[in-house]
Design a protein around this motif. Structure first.
Motif, PDB file in Angstrom:
ATOM      1  N   TRP A   1       0.842  -1.208   0.000  1.00  0.00           N
ATOM      2  CA  TRP A   1       0.000   0.000   0.000  1.00  0.00           C
ATOM      3  C   TRP A   1       0.873   1.252   0.000  1.00  0.00           C
ATOM      4  O   TRP A   1       0.639   2.179  -0.776  1.00  0.00           O
ATOM      5  CB  TRP A   1      -0.897   0.007   1.235  1.00  0.00           C
ATOM      6  CG  TRP A   1      -1.635   1.300   1.402  1.00  0.00           C
ATOM      7  CD1 TRP A   1      -2.784   1.688   0.784  1.00  0.00           C
ATOM      8  CD2 TRP A   1      -1.244   2.397   2.256  1.00  0.00           C
ATOM      9  NE1 TRP A   1      -3.144   2.954   1.185  1.00  0.00           N
ATOM     10  CE2 TRP A   1      -2.223   3.417   2.089  1.00  0.00           C
ATOM     11  CE3 TRP A   1      -0.188   2.616   3.131  1.00  0.00           C
ATOM     12  CZ2 TRP A   1      -2.157   4.628   2.772  1.00  0.00           C
ATOM     13  CZ3 TRP A   1      -0.112   3.822   3.808  1.00  0.00           C
ATOM     14  CH2 TRP A   1      -1.088   4.811   3.632  1.00  0.00           C
ATOM     15  N   TRP A   2       1.884   1.274   0.852  1.00  0.00           N
ATOM     16  CA  TRP A   2       2.760   2.448   0.952  1.00  0.00           C
ATOM     17  C   TRP A   2       3.517   2.680  -0.350  1.00  0.00           C
ATOM     18  O   TRP A   2       3.702   3.815  -0.783  1.00  0.00           O
ATOM     19  CB  TRP A   2       3.739   2.237   2.100  1.00  0.00           C
ATOM     20  CG  TRP A   2       4.660   3.387   2.342  1.00  0.00           C
ATOM     21  CD1 TRP A   2       4.466   4.474   3.151  1.00  0.00           C
ATOM     22  CD2 TRP A   2       5.964   3.574   1.760  1.00  0.00           C
ATOM     23  NE1 TRP A   2       5.547   5.308   3.100  1.00  0.00           N
ATOM     24  CE2 TRP A   2       6.476   4.789   2.261  1.00  0.00           C
ATOM     25  CE3 TRP A   2       6.735   2.822   0.862  1.00  0.00           C
ATOM     26  CZ2 TRP A   2       7.728   5.263   1.895  1.00  0.00           C
ATOM     27  CZ3 TRP A   2       7.986   3.300   0.491  1.00  0.00           C
ATOM     28  CH2 TRP A   2       8.466   4.508   1.013  1.00  0.00           C
ATOM     29  N   SER A   3       3.964   1.605  -0.981  1.00  0.00           N
ATOM     30  CA  SER A   3       4.837   1.714  -2.145  1.00  0.00           C
ATOM     31  C   SER A   3       4.102   1.915  -3.460  1.00  0.00           C
ATOM     32  O   SER A   3       4.760   2.189  -4.471  1.00  0.00           O
ATOM     33  CB  SER A   3       5.707   0.454  -2.265  1.00  0.00           C
ATOM     34  OG  SER A   3       6.507   0.260  -1.123  1.00  0.00           O
ATOM     35  N   SER A   4       2.788   1.759  -3.480  1.00  0.00           N
ATOM     36  CA  SER A   4       2.063   1.755  -4.755  1.00  0.00           C
ATOM     37  C   SER A   4       2.318   2.989  -5.620  1.00  0.00           C
ATOM     38  O   SER A   4       2.490   2.855  -6.843  1.00  0.00           O
ATOM     39  CB  SER A   4       0.559   1.560  -4.515  1.00  0.00           C
ATOM     40  OG  SER A   4       0.050   2.548  -3.647  1.00  0.00           O
ATOM     41  N   PRO A   5       2.374   4.226  -5.075  1.00  0.00           N
ATOM     42  CA  PRO A   5       2.686   5.369  -5.951  1.00  0.00           C
ATOM     43  C   PRO A   5       4.083   5.268  -6.564  1.00  0.00           C
ATOM     44  O   PRO A   5       4.283   5.594  -7.737  1.00  0.00           O
ATOM     45  CB  PRO A   5       2.576   6.578  -5.014  1.00  0.00           C
ATOM     46  CG  PRO A   5       1.759   6.113  -3.860  1.00  0.00           C
ATOM     47  CD  PRO A   5       2.098   4.668  -3.699  1.00  0.00           C
ATOM     48  N   LEU A   6       5.041   4.804  -5.778  1.00  0.00           N
ATOM     49  CA  LEU A   6       6.406   4.684  -6.275  1.00  0.00           C
ATOM     50  C   LEU A   6       6.542   3.524  -7.247  1.00  0.00           C
ATOM     51  O   LEU A   6       7.350   3.581  -8.184  1.00  0.00           O
ATOM     52  CB  LEU A   6       7.381   4.528  -5.113  1.00  0.00           C
ATOM     53  CG  LEU A   6       7.507   5.750  -4.208  1.00  0.00           C
ATOM     54  CD1 LEU A   6       8.274   5.412  -2.936  1.00  0.00           C
ATOM     55  CD2 LEU A   6       8.198   6.890  -4.943  1.00  0.00           C
ATOM     56  N   ASP A   7       5.768   2.466  -7.031  1.00  0.00           N
ATOM     57  CA  ASP A   7       5.802   1.337  -7.972  1.00  0.00           C
ATOM     58  C   ASP A   7       5.411   1.793  -9.373  1.00  0.00           C
ATOM     59  O   ASP A   7       5.959   1.318 -10.376  1.00  0.00           O
ATOM     60  CB  ASP A   7       4.851   0.226  -7.512  1.00  0.00           C
ATOM     61  CG  ASP A   7       5.358  -0.494  -6.274  1.00  0.00           C
ATOM     62  OD1 ASP A   7       6.534  -0.284  -5.895  1.00  0.00           O
ATOM     63  OD2 ASP A   7       4.584  -1.263  -5.675  1.00  0.00           O
ATOM     64  N   GLU A   8       4.455   2.697  -9.446  1.00  0.00           N
ATOM     65  CA  GLU A   8       3.977   3.156 -10.754  1.00  0.00           C
ATOM     66  C   GLU A   8       5.053   3.933 -11.503  1.00  0.00           C
ATOM     67  O   GLU A   8       5.202   3.784 -12.720  1.00  0.00           O
ATOM     68  CB  GLU A   8       2.729   4.017 -10.584  1.00  0.00           C
ATOM     69  CG  GLU A   8       1.507   3.242 -10.119  1.00  0.00           C
ATOM     70  CD  GLU A   8       0.260   4.092 -10.133  1.00  0.00           C
ATOM     71  OE1 GLU A   8       0.190   5.033 -10.950  1.00  0.00           O
ATOM     72  OE2 GLU A   8      -0.649   3.816  -9.328  1.00  0.00           O
ATOM     73  N   VAL A   9       5.810   4.774 -10.810  1.00  0.00           N
ATOM     74  CA  VAL A   9       6.826   5.581 -11.493  1.00  0.00           C
ATOM     75  C   VAL A   9       8.139   4.827 -11.637  1.00  0.00           C
ATOM     76  O   VAL A   9       9.013   5.244 -12.406  1.00  0.00           O
ATOM     77  CB  VAL A   9       7.062   6.915 -10.758  1.00  0.00           C
ATOM     78  CG1 VAL A   9       5.803   7.748 -10.745  1.00  0.00           C
ATOM     79  CG2 VAL A   9       7.555   6.677  -9.329  1.00  0.00           C
ATOM     80  N   ALA A  10       8.300   3.723 -10.918  1.00  0.00           N
ATOM     81  CA  ALA A  10       9.553   2.959 -10.987  1.00  0.00           C
ATOM     82  C   ALA A  10       9.488   1.832 -11.993  1.00  0.00           C
ATOM     83  O   ALA A  10      10.473   1.107 -12.168  1.00  0.00           O
ATOM     84  CB  ALA A  10       9.889   2.386  -9.609  1.00  0.00           C
ATOM     85  N   ILE A  11       8.356   1.674 -12.673  1.00  0.00           N
ATOM     86  CA  ILE A  11       8.145   0.487 -13.485  1.00  0.00           C
ATOM     87  C   ILE A  11       9.146   0.373 -14.627  1.00  0.00           C
ATOM     88  O   ILE A  11       9.462  -0.722 -15.089  1.00  0.00           O
ATOM     89  CB  ILE A  11       6.694   0.453 -14.022  1.00  0.00           C
ATOM     90  CG1 ILE A  11       6.347  -0.945 -14.518  1.00  0.00           C
ATOM     91  CG2 ILE A  11       6.485   1.516 -15.101  1.00  0.00           C
ATOM     92  CD1 ILE A  11       4.877  -1.136 -14.781  1.00  0.00           C
ATOM     93  N   GLY A  12       9.679   1.511 -15.101  1.00  0.00           N
ATOM     94  CA  GLY A  12      10.667   1.441 -16.169  1.00  0.00           C
ATOM     95  C   GLY A  12      11.974   0.814 -15.712  1.00  0.00           C
ATOM     96  O   GLY A  12      12.593   0.045 -16.447  1.00  0.00           O
TER      97      GLY A  12
END
Length: 338
Positions: free
Chosen positions: A137-148
């Motif tokens: 839950w905490w990481s979900s925003p960062l997961d989206e921008v780190a996907i590359g």
């Protein structure tokens, strides 16, 4: 017997509960602000484009250390469970000689071990599940921008998301119990458990995980404009590389092939064409020339759509191994360990 197992486990349970409470409170306190800052980025992105990528990458770099620490937390929980809960369970009893009393009561030693395994296995899985859910839950925003840079199917991300960490915790605990029963020295059992868990986490993604689902094999053009989520990057004046981009895929292999299908390291572009310009200049024209010459990418990858099927299959493998080890422990405890 269950009450006795819980009572003996109470110190570890209190320590784990306190640690989880601190972690969950910290994630909750910082997660709201993190999501608010991420929401504020969306208007800046507008309709997308390079400016959006720059803003997103800046946001990720700002929080990269905390994001990696959160991943490490999920990965280390199974190791802690196996080392401090599993390894001493039998080894300490044998090392101190208390098994003479514990295993000579009205309850059989097999039933004693079965109850311990059941109670602590559930506690291990619950701990891993709570930690993984909170971090996800905490990481979900960062997961989206780190996907590359860190696709969801990447071995590091895959092991820290979904239901797999729960299966890892179960396996780590039972493995620790098994090692402790065989080694019968607490410190040595703890060290051996850590070594075996690290070995499993290194070898499994290399030897087993790629085969949990049939990888997609495809040949795709070299182009600056892609609709499948992949991106192409120049790595030299006469070569390029295919990257996961926003697809979230896990690339198993990616090579350049000539028109006959032979793997090549470079492309014989013209000496005066767009590819001789410095990197990032005439990018589209350079890729167009490579494509016109008939060169393509040959790629094998696990797409993002395989995430949950592979999570389920990997978890099933670890649960199966855990059951096998538990059976070995129950068989072994019936023998004389003195």
């Amino acid at each position: 017997m269950t009450w006795l197992a819980l009572r003996q486990f109470r110190t570890a349970a209190y320590a784990t509960t306190a640690a989880l409470a601190v972690i969950l409170a910290l994630l909750a306190a910082t997660g709201v602000g993190l999501r608010d800052r991420y929401s504020a980025l969306r208007p800046a992105c507008g309709s997308g484009g390079p400016e959006c990528s720059v803003v997103a990458q800046a946001f990720f770099r700002e929080n990269r250390s905390a994001w990696l620490a959160a991943i490490a937390l999920v990965l280390v929980v199974p190791a802690l469970v196996g080392t401090f809960w599993g390894a001493p369970l039998v080894a300490r009893e044998v090392e101190t000689g208390t098994h003479f009393v514990a295993w000579n009561q009205s309850t059989t030693r097999r039933h004693w071990l079965l109850v311990k395994l059941r109670v602590l296995s559930l506690a291990a899985m619950l701990t891993a599940a709570l930690c993984t859910a909170a971090v996800s839950w905490w990481s979900s925003p960062l997961d989206e921008v780190a996907i590359g840079d860190f696709p969801l199917m990447d071995p590091l991300m895959f092991a820290a998301r979904g239901v797999a960490p729960v299966a890892y915790a179960l396996f780590a605990f039972v493995l620790g119990v098994t090692v402790g029963m065989l080694v019968r020295r607490t410190t040595a059992a703890m060290a051996a458990t850590v070594a075996l868990l690290i070995t499993a986490q290194v070898l499994f993604p290399v030897l087993v995980r790629p085969h949990l689902a049939a990888p997609v094999e495809t040949t795709t053009e070299i182009s600056d404009h892609r609709s499948d989520g992949f991106t192409v990057e120049r790595v030299g004046p006469d070569s390029a590389a295919l990257l996961p981009g926003s697809s979230g895929a896990w690339f198993l292999s990616s090579t350049i092939v000539d028109p006959s299908g032979t793997v090549v390291d470079s492309i014989p572009v013209s000496a005066s064409g767009p590819c001789v310009s410095p990197v990032n200049q005439d990018r589209a024209a350079c890729f167009a020339e490579m494509g016109e010459l008939g060169y393509q990418f040959q790629v094998r990858y696990q797409p993002l759509s395989h995430f949950w099927p592979m999570q389920a299959r990997e978890s099933a493998v670890y649960v199966g191994l855990s059951l096998a080890l538990a059976g070995l422990c129950l068989w072994r405890v019936r023998r004389n360990l003195t």
